[in-house]
Design a protein around this motif. Structure first.
Motif, short mmCIF file in Angstrom:
data_model
loop_
_atom_site.label_atom_id
_atom_site.label_comp_id
_atom_site.label_asym_id
_atom_site.label_seq_id
_atom_site.Cartn_x
_atom_site.Cartn_y
_atom_site.Cartn_z
N GLU A 1 0.86 -1.19 0.00
CA GLU A 1 0.00 0.00 0.00
C GLU A 1 0.89 1.24 0.00
OE1 GLU A 1 -2.54 2.56 -0.12
OE2 GLU A 1 -3.74 0.86 0.61
N ASP A 2 0.64 2.17 -0.92
CA ASP A 2 1.51 3.35 -0.98
C ASP A 2 1.06 4.50 -0.08
OD1 ASP A 2 -0.67 3.58 -2.77
OD2 ASP A 2 0.32 5.25 -3.78
N GLU A 3 -0.20 4.50 0.32
CA GLU A 3 -0.65 5.59 1.19
C GLU A 3 -0.27 5.29 2.64
OE1 GLU A 3 -4.81 7.00 0.43
OE2 GLU A 3 -4.48 5.81 -1.37
N ASP B 1 -3.09 -3.05 -2.46
CA ASP B 1 -3.71 -1.88 -3.08
C ASP B 1 -3.48 -2.01 -4.58
OD1 ASP B 1 -4.77 0.67 -3.50
OD2 ASP B 1 -2.82 1.65 -3.21
N GLY C 1 -3.80 0.83 -6.91
CA GLY C 1 -3.18 2.07 -7.42
C GLY C 1 -1.84 2.30 -6.76
#
Ligand code: CA
Length: 235
Positions: free
Chosen positions: A11-13, A55, A57
């Motif tokens: 997950e990038d967030e 995720d 995106g």
């Protein structure tokens, strides 16, 4: 020995990543974090997690690429956690081999319930009844290690969902499994249209397996209730 399940979160967030980590730690899972597709693949290969929360995106590549890569060699459960909410997005992730799909924003309890369901169904598959990891019934054979179904030696091309249903039924032979039980096991949750979805999958499975005369039918349709796979000892 520490036997807690290891979960890889890609997950990038940052906020979501730490939120998910908090939830997982609170439920006593070990957590490995990654913030990109490429790094996630590397972490997957090095740490061999029991489950992945993914995720779609991601900054470098689409999460679908991660699913495709992992599925070339592993059946480890993957739960997609994405803001993309169209049916098309879900279908493409599931078709690529994701086990489940959760749309953001998500509920803590729901996430944990789906992780449990995914781990449970994978664990059952791992501890296959037969020592060679195969289930046989008449000319039907399910190879749990390779996730392949054959009839009279010919491979039957099943979708991931169809395979999961067959695998689950075959590990509960001679037992009526209700629609709700199967739905909970396969999708981890129940909503409007789930029974229809299950029935469509079952119809496709039957079609692919080929129709059989009553005595050698693999799966019995318990009308209005659910399905039952025969046990060869009790035909
Ligand atoms: Ca993202």
């Amino acid at each position: 020995m520490n036997n807690r399940y290891k979960i890889l979160v890609v997950e990038d967030e940052k906020n979501i990543r730490s939120f998910v980590k908090t939830i997982l730690n609170a439920n006593e899972y070990q957590v490995i974090l990654s913030d990109s597709c490429q790094n996630g693949i590397m972490m997957f290969t090095s740490y061999i997690p029991d489950l992945v929360i993914l995720d779609l995106g991601l900054p470098d590549k689409d999460g679908i690429e991660f699913i495709r890569y992992v599925r070339t060699s592993s059946a480890t459960p993957i739960i997609v956690l994405s803001a993309r909410s169209t049916e098309e997005d879900k279908v493409s992730a599931l078709d690529a081999g994701a086990n489940d799909y959760i749309t953001k924003p998500f509920g803590t309890a729901e996430l944990v319930a789906r992780i449990r369901a995914a781990l449970r169904s994978y664990r059952v598959t791992e501890n296959a009844i037969l020592p060679d990891g195969k289930f046989t019934l008449f000319d039907l054979c399910i190879d749990y290690n390779k996730r392949i179904v054959t009839v009279a030696g010919n491979e039957i091309k099943l979708t991931q969902t169809e395979y999961n249903i067959m695998s689950y039924l075959s590990q509960n032979t001679d037992k009526v499994l209700t629609y709700a039980t199967i739905i909970k096991e396969i999708w981890g949750y129940d909503d409007v249209g789930s029974i229809k979805k299950l029935q469509v999958n079952m119809a496709n499975i039957r079609k692919k397996l080929g129709s059989k005369p009553g005595e050698t039918n693999y799966i019995i349709n318990e009308l209005g209730v659910g399905y039952r796979m025969r046990d060869k000892t009790n035909i």
